[in-house]
Each structure stands twice: as C-alpha cells, then as structure tokens.
Design an enzyme around this catalytic site. Structure first.
Site, PDB file in Angstrom:
ATOM      1  N   HIS A 396       0.648 -24.727  45.988  1.00  0.00           N
ATOM      2  CA  HIS A 396       1.631 -24.434  44.955  1.00  0.00           C
ATOM      3  C   HIS A 396       1.946 -22.948  44.971  1.00  0.00           C
ATOM      4  CE1 HIS A 396       2.858 -24.236  40.467  1.00  0.00           C
ATOM      5  NE2 HIS A 396       3.856 -24.705  41.171  1.00  0.00           N
ATOM      6  N   HIS A 397       3.214 -22.624  45.149  1.00  0.00           N
ATOM      7  CA  HIS A 397       3.672 -21.236  45.057  1.00  0.00           C
ATOM      8  C   HIS A 397       4.633 -21.129  43.883  1.00  0.00           C
ATOM      9  CE1 HIS A 397       2.945 -20.133  49.599  1.00  0.00           C
ATOM     10  NE2 HIS A 397       1.827 -20.323  48.935  1.00  0.00           N
ATOM     11  N   GLU A 467      13.390 -25.591  40.812  1.00  0.00           N
ATOM     12  CA  GLU A 467      14.256 -24.477  40.357  1.00  0.00           C
ATOM     13  C   GLU A 467      14.912 -23.731  41.513  1.00  0.00           C
ATOM     14  OE1 GLU A 467      10.727 -23.982  39.240  1.00  0.00           O
ATOM     15  OE2 GLU A 467      11.051 -25.475  37.698  1.00  0.00           O
ATOM     16  N   GLU A 491       8.983 -33.456  33.373  1.00  0.00           N
ATOM     17  CA  GLU A 491       8.256 -32.421  32.629  1.00  0.00           C
ATOM     18  C   GLU A 491       8.829 -32.194  31.224  1.00  0.00           C
ATOM     19  OE1 GLU A 491       8.832 -29.366  35.513  1.00  0.00           O
ATOM     20  OE2 GLU A 491      10.449 -28.433  34.419  1.00  0.00           O
TER      21      GLU A 491
HETATM   22  C1  NOJ Z   1       8.349 -25.763  36.607  1.00  0.00           C
HETATM   23  C2  NOJ Z   1       8.164 -26.938  37.491  1.00  0.00           C
HETATM   24  O1  NOJ Z   1       9.305 -27.745  37.491  1.00  0.00           O
HETATM   25  C3  NOJ Z   1       6.944 -27.664  37.012  1.00  0.00           C
HETATM   26  O2  NOJ Z   1       6.783 -28.864  37.742  1.00  0.00           O
HETATM   27  C4  NOJ Z   1       5.745 -26.773  37.114  1.00  0.00           C
HETATM   28  O3  NOJ Z   1       4.623 -27.415  36.583  1.00  0.00           O
HETATM   29  C5  NOJ Z   1       5.962 -25.473  36.359  1.00  0.00           C
HETATM   30  N1  NOJ Z   1       7.208 -24.895  36.717  1.00  0.00           N
HETATM   31  C6  NOJ Z   1       4.866 -24.458  36.634  1.00  0.00           C
HETATM   32  O4  NOJ Z   1       4.974 -23.946  37.916  1.00  0.00           O
HETATM   33 CA    CA Z   2      11.537 -27.345  36.495  1.00  0.00          CA
END
Ligand code: NOJ
Ligand code: CA
Length: 685
Positions: A396-397, A467, A491
């Site tokens: 994860h970045h 994003e 989310e």
């Molecule tokens: C937004 C992402 O869409 C989400 O999936 C992630 O958990 C958070 N950013 C944190 O990086």
């Molecule tokens: Ca998002």
C-alpha cells in the site's frame, strides 16, 4: 489489415481524391464521409476556411450536429482555421486480439479510418493531422501534431473540440472540479442542465444511448465537458488545467488522446462495447520479450481476490495510526492470511503497514516512509508466513496527494516490494489537490501516474490505484495496470458523515464510470450492523446484492471487503469463494440506468457461468433467459437470492440458497427485494 477506399468520398466539387489512398494533393473545402463497417454510424468531416467540423449520425438519425474541432496553442492563433488538405489516407482494420486477463478474452477490433493531414494556407503554415475511426459501436477522433518548424515545444491553451448534441437527452453525470474528484453520487438531469462534467458522461436519447469519454490518455490533461452557455446542448472539451491555466505542455511530434463517442440502441448495450480498449495500443513488442516485466500473465500479473486490514478502519474499529487502535499488526495480518489461505483469496492488503501514519495524516505534508514497517508489524515475517500458505501480501502506497515527496522514494519503495516478493500495490492520493495546487486529473498527475505504472512494471508489481486519473483503457498497453477506484466506493458506507451511498448507486456506476474500465469498488459486506462507531452508516443493499456485485462490477482484483470473522462459517460465503475474477466472456443482459442490471460472465478456467442481478431501492421481478449457456449442456444453478422479507433498510441479511437444474432453454424468474439482488453460479454437470 487491408486498405479500403470505398468509404471516403468527396461530397463537393473535388472528385480527385475519391478512391485514392495517400493522395498527394491540395483541395480547398472538401467534405468527407466515413461509415462504420455496418454502415449504421456515419461521420462527416468538413475542412473550411473558418474551421474543421465533424458530425455524426446513427441509424439515419443525427447524433452530433456540425461541431468544431481544433486546438488553441498559447500565443498563437487557433490551429484548425484557414487550413486545407495536404494528404489523406484511409484504411479498414479487422482483427481479433486477446486480453491477457479481462472481462472478455477475445475482442474484435474492426474499424474504418480516415486520416486527414491539414496545412495552413498562410505564408509560414502549421500542420495538424486529424485521425477518425468509425467502429460499429462508436467513433474515435484524435489530433496529431507532426514535427514542423513552427511548432516545436508549445502549450495547448484550449482544445476546441465540441459535441453539439442533436437531442436534449437524459444525462447521467458527475460535476467536475470538486474537491474529491469523482467520489460523489451521479446526477441525472436534462443534458441542457449539465454545467461541467467528468467523462464518461452517459446520455439516453429517445432512439439511442451515448457515452462520451476518451481513450489512451498519455502526456495530456484529462478531458472534462463544459456546456458552452447555459441551457444549450453543446458540450465543449475543457482540459483540466495546470495551476497557471496551461492545459498541456508538449512538443511535436505528439498526439492527443482519442475523443470517443460510444453509440448503441440502449444504455445496456454500451456495457458490451470495447471501444475504449480498441483505441489503445497493444503492448509494445519489446515489452513482450521474456526478460521484460510487462505482460507475463501467469508470472506476477495475476487477477484474483484479496482481503485486507481495511474495512475495520473505515467503520472506526481500528485506525491507520500507530497506537492502541493500530490496525496493522503481525497478529491481525496472520488472521487474514489464515482465512485467505483456506479460501480462494490470493492476496492480503495491510493498510497502515508503514511508518508515517500518525494523527491526521491526510491534512499535513506527508511523512510516510515507504520501506519501513510500523512498529508492531513485522512485514518480512508476515510476507514469509503468507508465502508458506500460498497467499501474497499486497503493498500500500498512500501518498496523501504528496507526489513530489513520494517520487523521491518511489523507486526504492517498489524495489523494497520486489525484494520481499510483493507483486501488487494499492495506491492512494487522498487530498483535495496534488502537491497543494494541482488537480488530480491534470497533465501533472497523468504523467506521474504513468511513471508509477512504469516503475511498478520494472519491479514486477501490479497496480490498483485510488484517487487517480480516470481510466482510458491503458491496461491494454500496460497489463500491470489492473484496476482503480475513481468512483464513490464502498468506503463511503463505512465512514462517510453523510451516511453513505444511495441504494441506486451501484445500478448507475456500471453504466457510467464502469464504461472507462475496471472498478475497485470493494464489495462483499456481510455484517450490516457496525453501529458502535458509525450509528448512522449503512451499506445500502441486501447480502444477496453484495454477492451479485462480484459479477455486476468488473475488476481483475476484487476485494472481499468484510472482516474474516464476519465470513467465518457463513454459508453464503461459498459464492465469494467460487466466483472468479478473470473471464472468458461477459454479457450485460438487461438493465436500465439507476434501476437494475443483470450481467452474466463465463469463467476463463472452466465451462461455468456466473450471473449477478441487482436492483435499486425498488423490489422487482425479472425474467432472465439462460440462452447464454452452452446449448445441450446441463448445469446446476446455485442460486443465492434475497430472503422473503429481505429489505436493505430493515432486513438486509435475509437470504436463501437454492439449487436447481437448468439448460440454455430455461428461463429464470428473479425476485429482487428493495436494494436486493441475486447471484448465481451455473456449474456445468
Ligand atoms: C482512500 C482509499 O480509497 C481507501 O480505500 C483507503 O483506505 C484510504 N484512502 C487510506 O489510504
Ligand atoms: Ca477513495
């Protein structure tokens, strides 16, 4: 591939060019026609002193009336006026190609193309080439600026491309230039009420449906569409700017992305079109060589399902920050790995795995370190543990939109993953602007994201980005570019203060955002009661609807989003275990935007088919003919459907599993409850 000269003709006085390929001549005001192979789509191009124009019709009806083309170069006059034709060529192309992974293994690419090389009539003329392609499912047009004395390095200040739409249709659209990019709910309005919209924008007219988007966005700004003046039907390209207003900083030779119009009888047919992919390049031959990291499906590029330390953060149980609520711990990661290993889940994501997540990380200049795990998580141990169990860790970045900061570490960060044997990364760009003042969809970000994809490929890593720039089909050229968010995902149901998405949201996005490419929506929530920290939030669907989303929403990396303890021992989990993420073929069978959708897909590895059907807040009964199944074959339909009293609001967990024998001659009646769905595996007997 063969040349075909019959479909280009001059409607005006100059018959000279008819039937010629690569004719070297100069004509004054030619008027060209190009038709799709099935003749249903007709495209006209006019080259006049006042400008270059095009128009499109479908099945004899106007779709786009005479609309301007051209570019405005900074400090110069518009490119596209006072031009004449220098040369034209035409061809027809008809080939099948194979996706290494995807929703459809074999895709037919069949188009007719017209290439118009234009030159200004002035004393020191500039040149512009227009390329148009007509497919049976729509058109693409692009600009090329060849090497020339008058245009070397330059700035595109504006793109003059217009879409003068023939009808005031219903538009499904997302306003552009808002703080959270496309992470909003879609609007439905008259086309004339659109102000400035992201693409794809989907338009339902009386006799046809359209989606306007772009393909092959490389070293250019994303396109949005702006209504030229209030309450009309003319959308004009509005390129996402740099902070100083420049749109594209470039040099000749260059080509723009394709401007695309998908055209079909009904919105449902748009889902069965591969126009965007067909307007992207195949991987470059050198990338196919065995020592190159691209396109080695079966090596590191593998579609699959993944779980993750993720939803528990969004529902407030855990936190990304180190401390008492820290989500990323060795012990918790092993629980996910154990569950994944017992099921057909190939990856485990650990958000918050690295250093730098303290406090309100999204509000400050980023402090992430991309090659050091947080205290409490032994990433080496976890990776090894996963490997022994046949599971891979997903990296994860999260950049918090700090691209300059991230790029300083990017190569080392991917090198670190390569060393650990991590072959998949989820990217994130949380923030309202990139590096403080750039839009998430401008050329700056387009170019950054290309560097991410290239760097990831060098280190044998698949990319799933949140994003980021909206998809334009580049996965054809870069097969490690798997999926992306670019939508208001699950989310929002977890933690959004506005309580989350509406029940019709998932019946809209396949017809809009979904036309651009795979969606990492993250379905699969089984526990609807997470009120402890989120008293007002709710996943607005039934459990059977959650299952159906695995078929309805295409993604080669598909999240199994809930916590392992919410799945353990649950009979309905069998569907998630069974459902593949790589398909031989896909068919959108029936649906209406914002109402319902039924999709069937055939597994690539077996003769089994899967079907997903979802509805919005309204209950409905649907008849589905199973004529997509192999003739004469017998199947067991394993049906996961809404229980009798299921309702997304009052009783989301009520479901039933039923098994019946069916053939291609059978018809099923699906009974979808409010916010409900049906998921079916057709197991060949
Ligand atoms: C937004 C992402 O869409 C989400 O999936 C992630 O958990 C958070 N950013 C944190 O990086
Ligand atoms: Ca998002």
């Amino acid at each position: 591939m063969h040349k075909c000269s019959l479909f280009v003709f001059l409607a005006g006085t100059i018959a000279l060019l008819a039937g010629l390929s690569h004719a070297e001549t100069v004509v004054s005001t030619p008027h060209y026609s190009l038709s799709s192979p099935d003749q249903q789509i007709q495209l006209q191009v006019e080259v006049k002193p006042e400008g270059v124009f095009y128009a499109v019709s479908y099945a004899g009806r106007p779709v786009v009336n005479r609309s301007r083309l051209g570019l405005k170069i900074k400090g110069q006059q518009a490119l596209g006026e006072q031009m004449v034709l220098r040369k034209h060529s035409e061809r027809e192309y008809n080939q099948d190609w194979q996706q290494p992974w995807g929703e459809q293994q074999t895709i037919n690419e069949h188009y007719r193309e017209l290439r118009l090389e234009l030159i200004e009539t002035s004393a020191s003329p500039r040149q512009l080439t227009l390329v148009v392609r007509a497919f049976n499912d729509g058109i693409g047009l692009r600009y090329e600026i060849p090497t020339q004395a008058k245009l070397k390095e330059f700035v595109i200040e504006d793109e003059l491309t217009e879409f003068v739409l023939a009808e005031n249709s219903h538009a499904w659209w997302l306003p552009a230039y808002r703080n959270w990019g496309p992470e909003y709910q879609y609007l439905k309005s008259a086309l004339s009420s659109v102000d400035v919209a992201f693409t794809p924008i989907t338009l339902e007219a009386r006799h046809y449906a359209l989606a306007i988007h772009e393909a092959a966005l490389v070293n250019y700004a994303s396109m949005t569409l702006r209504m030229v003046s209030d309450n009309t039907k003319t959308l004009k390209v509005d390129l996402v700017p740099w902070p100083n207003g420049d749109k594209v900083r470039t040099a000749a030779p260059m080509q723009s992305p394709w401007r695309t119009i998908q055209i079909a009888p009904k919105a449902i047919d748009l889902l069965n079109s591969y126009l965007t992919l067909n307007l992207n390049e195949p991987p470059k031959p050198e990338t196919l060589k065995s020592n190159n990291s691209y396109i080695k499906p079966g090596t590191y590029i593998k579609p699959g399902k993944y779980m993750g330390i993720w939803w528990e953060m969004h529902i407030g149980e855990k936190d990304w920050s180190p401390g008492p609520k820290q989500g990323a711990t060795t012990a918790r990661a092993k629980e996910y790995i154990d569950f994944a290993a017992q099921h057909d889940i190939s990856g485990v994501l650990i958000e918050g795995w690295n250093k730098g997540w303290e406090g309100e990380w999204w509000k400050r200049t980023p402090t992430f370190i991309f090659d050091e795990p947080v205290v409490g998580l032994d990433l080496e141990e976890v990776t090894l543990y996963a490997r022994e169990k046949g599971v891979e860790i997903i990296g994860h970045h999260e950049t918090a939109a700090g691209v300059t900061y991230y790029e300083q570490q990017m190569d080392a960060a991917f090198g670190y993953y390569e060393k650990l044997g991590i072959h998949s990364v989820k990217m994130g760009y949380v923030g309202t602007r990139i590096d403080g003042d750039q839009w998430h969809h401008g050329q700056y970000m387009v170019n950054h994201f290309q560097r991410v994809v290239d760097t990831a490929a060098r280190h044998k890593v698949m990319v799933n980005a949140h994003e980021t720039v909206t998809d334009t089909g580049l996965r054809r050229t870069y097969p490690n570019l798997m999926t992306r968010e670019c939508v208001r995902g699950m989310e929002y149901n977890g933690g959004s203060p506005d309580t989350g998405n509406m029940p019709d949201h998932t019946t809209i996005i396949p017809f809009t955002r979904g036309l651009s490419g795979p969606i990492d929506f993250t379905p699969g929530i089984f526990n609807f009661d997470y009120k402890k920290h989120r008293p007002h939030n709710r996943v607005p669907s039934t459990l059977a609807n959650q299952l159906a989303l695995y078929v309805v929403l295409y993604s080669p990396l598909q999240m199994v989003a809930d916590l392992p303890e919410n799945y353990a021992g649950h009979p309905a989990f069998q569907f998630i275990d069974d459902v593949p993420t790589d398909w031989k073929q896909s068919r959108a069978l029936q649906g209406e935007v914002g109402e319902y959708l039924v999709v069937a897909r055939q597994d690539k590895q077996s003769p089994d088919w899967y079907l997903g059907a979802i509805t919005n807040q309204d209950a409905r009964k649907l008849e589905v003919k199973l004529d997509f199944l192999a003739p004469k074959a017998r199947y067991e339909a394993q049906i996961y459907r809404d229980g009798k009293d299921a309702d997304w609001e009052t009783n989301p967990e009520a479901y039933e599993i039923k098994r019946i024998n069916v053939t291609a001659k059978s018809t099923l009646e699906l009974d979808l409850k409010p916010g409900g769905g049906t998921a079916i595996r057709f197991k060949r007997r």
